[in-house]
Write an enzyme that holds these catalytic residues in place. Structure first.
Site, PDB file in Angstrom:
ATOM      1  N   SER A 224      -3.535   7.492   0.480  1.00  0.00           N
ATOM      2  CA  SER A 224      -3.208   8.748   1.133  1.00  0.00           C
ATOM      3  C   SER A 224      -3.949   8.840   2.454  1.00  0.00           C
ATOM      4  O   SER A 224      -5.032   8.264   2.612  1.00  0.00           O
ATOM      5  CB  SER A 224      -3.596   9.936   0.244  1.00  0.00           C
ATOM      6  OG  SER A 224      -5.004  10.134   0.251  1.00  0.00           O
ATOM      7  N   ASP A 225      -3.342   9.558   3.410  1.00  0.00           N
ATOM      8  CA  ASP A 225      -4.157   9.993   4.542  1.00  0.00           C
ATOM      9  C   ASP A 225      -5.178  10.975   3.984  1.00  0.00           C
ATOM     10  O   ASP A 225      -5.011  11.532   2.887  1.00  0.00           O
ATOM     11  CB  ASP A 225      -3.279  10.637   5.621  1.00  0.00           C
ATOM     12  CG  ASP A 225      -3.940  10.598   6.998  1.00  0.00           C
ATOM     13  OD1 ASP A 225      -5.177  10.421   7.070  1.00  0.00           O
ATOM     14  OD2 ASP A 225      -3.222  10.742   7.992  1.00  0.00           O
ATOM     15  N   TRP A 226      -6.217  11.231   4.734  1.00  0.00           N
ATOM     16  CA  TRP A 226      -7.354  11.989   4.207  1.00  0.00           C
ATOM     17  C   TRP A 226      -6.908  13.420   3.845  1.00  0.00           C
ATOM     18  O   TRP A 226      -6.413  14.156   4.690  1.00  0.00           O
ATOM     19  CB  TRP A 226      -8.488  11.974   5.210  1.00  0.00           C
ATOM     20  CG  TRP A 226      -9.476  10.866   4.980  1.00  0.00           C
ATOM     21  CD1 TRP A 226     -10.830  10.995   4.966  1.00  0.00           C
ATOM     22  CD2 TRP A 226      -9.216   9.484   4.702  1.00  0.00           C
ATOM     23  NE1 TRP A 226     -11.425   9.779   4.700  1.00  0.00           N
ATOM     24  CE2 TRP A 226     -10.450   8.833   4.526  1.00  0.00           C
ATOM     25  CE3 TRP A 226      -8.054   8.740   4.557  1.00  0.00           C
ATOM     26  CZ2 TRP A 226     -10.570   7.478   4.227  1.00  0.00           C
ATOM     27  CZ3 TRP A 226      -8.154   7.368   4.261  1.00  0.00           C
ATOM     28  CH2 TRP A 226      -9.396   6.760   4.095  1.00  0.00           C
ATOM     29  N   PHE A 227      -7.044  13.753   2.556  1.00  0.00           N
ATOM     30  CA  PHE A 227      -6.598  15.023   1.985  1.00  0.00           C
ATOM     31  C   PHE A 227      -5.070  15.135   1.989  1.00  0.00           C
ATOM     32  O   PHE A 227      -4.526  16.226   1.924  1.00  0.00           O
ATOM     33  CB  PHE A 227      -7.223  16.220   2.720  1.00  0.00           C
ATOM     34  CG  PHE A 227      -8.725  16.202   2.748  1.00  0.00           C
ATOM     35  CD1 PHE A 227      -9.464  16.651   1.669  1.00  0.00           C
ATOM     36  CD2 PHE A 227      -9.412  15.711   3.845  1.00  0.00           C
ATOM     37  CE1 PHE A 227     -10.853  16.627   1.682  1.00  0.00           C
ATOM     38  CE2 PHE A 227     -10.799  15.676   3.884  1.00  0.00           C
ATOM     39  CZ  PHE A 227     -11.532  16.143   2.793  1.00  0.00           C
ATOM     40  N   GLY A 228      -4.381  13.992   2.032  1.00  0.00           N
ATOM     41  CA  GLY A 228      -2.926  13.988   2.085  1.00  0.00           C
ATOM     42  C   GLY A 228      -2.245  13.875   0.733  1.00  0.00           C
ATOM     43  O   GLY A 228      -1.031  13.749   0.658  1.00  0.00           O
TER      44      GLY A 228
END
Length: 818
Positions: A224-228
């Protein structure tokens, strides 16, 4: 798959399996000591390796040219060399994987992250991505190609749905990812924040499993992208292997419960675990139990590479003979980017460079001080200049600055970016406040502007008087990845030489989508008309005037699109005034993409230098003085005006988006394809660039003996340097389907070669096209189709300069399965 990976997966408990499917902290995946599995560490890229520090400050790193600059070189060998150098940088930061490259397409000219991406064209982007990944992974460092998929603007990027039909996806936006998987064998893919046709990409089974793994044969990980990540079972079942960062929000105990309840099958969980173990084996983290050490290695060979790459990326857009500089006569060096080194864009790509060489520094070293005169002329900052000085910082374990501070420290500038541990763990990162106190002594008297913007609540006091309040009526804006407010500014008269007490108060907001808290505070004295008048005087009395204008990382940044492509502030006014005062005016642009140029007809030369990394000034000086040939070519069309670009529409859903959707209505007609379709003349076409020598293409020969059988064609031609200097030509090959049954672009770039040719030399080059170069995607039939009929090959030195053509004929159709 190795026996060892299978055996490790078999030996792991459910808790251990789940543990490696999410981050332990911001930059790492936890070790499993019982099984000897080491910690996997990642670091941000793509124009360097920042390491585990914050976006602000931290350990120093080498700053390489940004993505659009690398693509402007059109040199795949150079980009592969940079990928290999970046592997050294990642290793110096104790990491195993670089979060790069960024391969999203330049759909609009105003995307704040265009600087980080390669091009408006999928083939140029794909070639650059493959070279970068091969260089990186050839040294054992994993790539995480991003952002998969449909992240072509920064507006509401964490929630918006990119509405893109499948044909457009496959022909434009997915090709760089497809090549990264099939040709470069990337070990990592990072999903985007946005939704794709209504489904978050982190939960998109068609994207992550059916397309990526089943059609393309991908065997790496998807992170995931960060916090995605937005769910537990939904992301695991769809194909998301790794949730980042840690500590986990959607996995951990929630995932254990999902497996126990049957919401996630043991077979699916094992697939995710095996993918992670395979990655760890590839990058060497599986057996890496060394102490974690980050080093700031300022390598001479990397300095030289960055300088060479920065020069090769520069695109000469206009030249009436004033360049290269003759080496005699006085030069007025003017503009806001003259003594400030603009080396990179903003956002997660930024880092703390070893050093910054400004254009003034570069010219000073090349020409000596006697020839040079300096005047700033105007400013181009988006925010008030950052306040520097010694600040005492008190942290409070509450959001009201009450009670006694629980931690006290000092720092040298009025900004902070907090992620993960704050105040050495003495406060809750999501619930704290801080007070910064210091002083400011102005060098000149005048009406100063005091500004603050914050992802959180912030106030600035000068001698106890509240000057800027980003707390009381806080409104979400376009700073700090769309987590912060826009800058709030107050004014105050200040006297030169007098010391003023500065106090900055900050508190966290109740909720942060990306888990960050941040602020920046600046104080500035606006430049008036007298600065332009002085710059004009210098220009009038010089033999040559060089005006350094453009943008910087405050404008070209993740989390914020541009509102226009005119030069910020009074820079257009400055250029026009200097050009009127001196006919030998050279404009050096530093931007992450196109700008409007109302003054173009009145200047002698224009050089687009992008953000070329820490050697910026030296690279620019090399081109201006002729030490290096400007062999860069535009990877993005420069329109006459913003409204000419493909994403412009009266319908806000097309751009910037409306009611949670952004509709890619232009379909495959993005970039130069749009200008061809509409007949809109650009300011400078895709692939364009001048040099200090001239080239001639001739003797085109096409071997189409296999075209009917399998769709492949071999093209050869001669490239002659008919000028007086050595140089590099970028030969571009476009394909046209002359009678397509579905609407197709008038031409599409399908191959290119950059070739070095000495003065007076002629060289033969060869390019090969496969069947996909002639095919378009049929959504209902679910295959690529090469139709029967005629095709035209067009070859030349830009998309608007294609003097060589050849016709091909097919008598049958050719269907290529996905």
């Amino acid at each position: 798959m190795s026996d060892r990976i299978e055996q490790l997966a078999d030996r792991m408990t459910l808790q251990e399996q789940v543990a490696i499917l999410s981050g332990e902290d911001f930059w790492s995946v936890p070790a499993i000591p019982r099984l000897g599995i080491g910690k996997l560490r990642v670091t941000d890229g793509p124009n360097g390796a920042r390491g585990g520090g914050s976006l602000i400050g931290g350990i120093k790193s080498a700053s390489f040219p940004v993505g659009i600059a690398l693509s402007a070189s059109w040199n795949v060998g150079l980009v592969q060399e940079i990928g290999a150098a970046l592997a050294d940088e990642v290793k110096s930061k104790g990491a195993h994987m670089l979060l790069a490259p960024t391969v999203n397409i330049h759909r609009s000219v105003s995307n704040g992250r265009n600087f980080e991406c390669y091009s408006e064209d999928p083939i140029l982007t794909a070639e650059m991505a493959v070279a970068y990944i091969l260089g990186l992974q050839g040294q054992g460092i994993g790539a995480a190609v991003k952002h998969f998929a449909g992240n072509e603007s920064e507006i509401e990027r964490t929630t918006i749905s990119s509405e893109i039909d499948e044909r457009t996806l496959r022909e434009v936006y997915l090709i760089p990812f497809e090549w990264a998987v099939k040709k470069a064998r990337t070990w990592g893919v990072m999903n985007s924040y946005n939704k794709l046709n209504g489904i978050f990409t982190s939960e998109h089974n068609w994207l992550l499993t059916k397309l990526l793994r089943q059609e393309w044969g991908y065997d790496g990980i998807v992170m995931s992208d960060w916090f995605g990540s937005h769910s537990t079972a939904g992301t695991v079942n769809a194909g998301l292997d790794l949730e980042m960062p840690g500590p986990t929000r959607d996995r951990g105990q929630k995932l254990i419960e999902a497996v126990n309840s049957g919401a996630v099958s043991e077979a699916i969980l094992r697939q995710r675990v095996v993918a992670m173990l395979r990655l760890m084996e590839r990058v060497g983290s599986l057996d890496d139990n060394r102490p974690f050490v980050e080093a700031a290695n300022d390598r001479p060979e990397h300095r030289a590479l960055i300088r060479r790459a920065g020069a090769e990326a520069a695109v000469l857009l206009k030249n009436n003979g004033v360049l290269p500089l003759r080496g005699d006569g006085t030069i007025a060096v003017i503009g806001p980017n003259a003594k400030t080194a603009q080396i990179m864009g903003g956002g997660s790509a930024q880092l703390n460079p070893h050093y910054r060489i400004s254009p003034w520094d570069g010219l000073l070293d090349a020409l000596g001080e006697d020839q040079l005169r300096y005047g700033m002329g105007c400013t181009n900052h988006r925010f008030e200049p950052l306040l520097h000085g010694k600040f005492a910082v008190d942290y409070f374990a509450n959001d009201s600055l009450s009670g006694e501070p629980v931690f006290t420290t000092t720092q040298e500038e009025a900004q902070a970016f907090w992620v993960g541990s704050v105040a050495e763990g003495k406060v809750d990162p999501s619930h704290f406040s801080a007070r910064f106190t210091g002083s400011f002594t102005p060098e000149a008297s005048g009406e100063y502007r005091v500004g603050i913007y914050a992802a959180g609540f912030g106030k600035v006091f000068v001698d106890g008087r509240l000057l800027a309040d980003a707390w009381t009526n806080w409104v979400k804006g376009r700073t700090f990845f769309e987590e912060g407010c826009d800058e709030v500014v107050g004014t105050i008269p200040l006297e030169a030489g007098r010391s003023y007490e500065i106090a900055i108060e900050f508190a966290t907001k109740p909720y942060s989508n990306l888990g960050i808290s941040a602020f920046a505070c600046g104080i500035g004295l606006p430049l008036g008309d007298d600065a332009i008048v002085e710059a004009v005087r210098l220009a009038r009395n010089a033999d040559t005037a060089i005006v350094f204008v453009g943008r910087n990382g405050e404008w070209d940044t993740e989390g914020s699109d541009l509102s226009s492509i005119t030069l910020p502030g009074r820079q257009d006014e400055l250029v026009a005034a200097i050009a009127q005062a001196n006919p030998n005016t050279v404009v050096v642009l530093q931007t992450g993409g196109p700008v409007e140029m109302a003054w173009l007809g009145s200047v002698a030369a224009v050089l687009e230098a992008w953000y070329p990394g820490q050697e910026a000034g030296n690279a620019i000086a090399d081109v201006l003085t002729g030490e290096a040939e400007p062999s860069g070519r535009l990877p993005q069309t420069f329109p006459v005006r913003w409204s000419d670009n493909p994403a412009h529409s009266q319908d806000r859903e097309v751009y910037p988006g409306l009611d949670g959707k952004v509709r890619y209505e232009e379909g495959v007609f993005v970039g130069y394809r749009h200008y061809d379709k509409t007949g809109t003349a650009p300011l400078f076409p895709f692939g364009f660039g001048l040099g200090y020598t001239e080239f001639e293409l001739s003797e085109l020969h096409v071997d189409d003996s296999e075209f009917e059988a399998n769709g492949s064609v071999m093209v050869s031609l001669t490239v002659a340097n008919i000028g007086a200097r050595d140089g590099a030509a970028v030969v571009q090959l476009y394909v046209s389907d002359d009678q397509a049954s579905d609407p197709r672009p008038a031409k599409e770039l399908k191959a290119f070669r950059k070739v070095q040719v000495t003065a007076g030399e002629a060289r033969q080059i060869t390019m090969t096209l496969d069947a996909r170069a002639f095919a378009f995607y049929r959504e209902k039939a679910r295959h690529w189709l090469v139709e029967s009929g005629s095709f035209t090959l067009r070859l030349g030195l830009s998309s608007a300069d294609l003097k060589l053509t050849a016709k091909l004929q097919r008598n049958t159709t050719l269907m290529l399965p996905v």
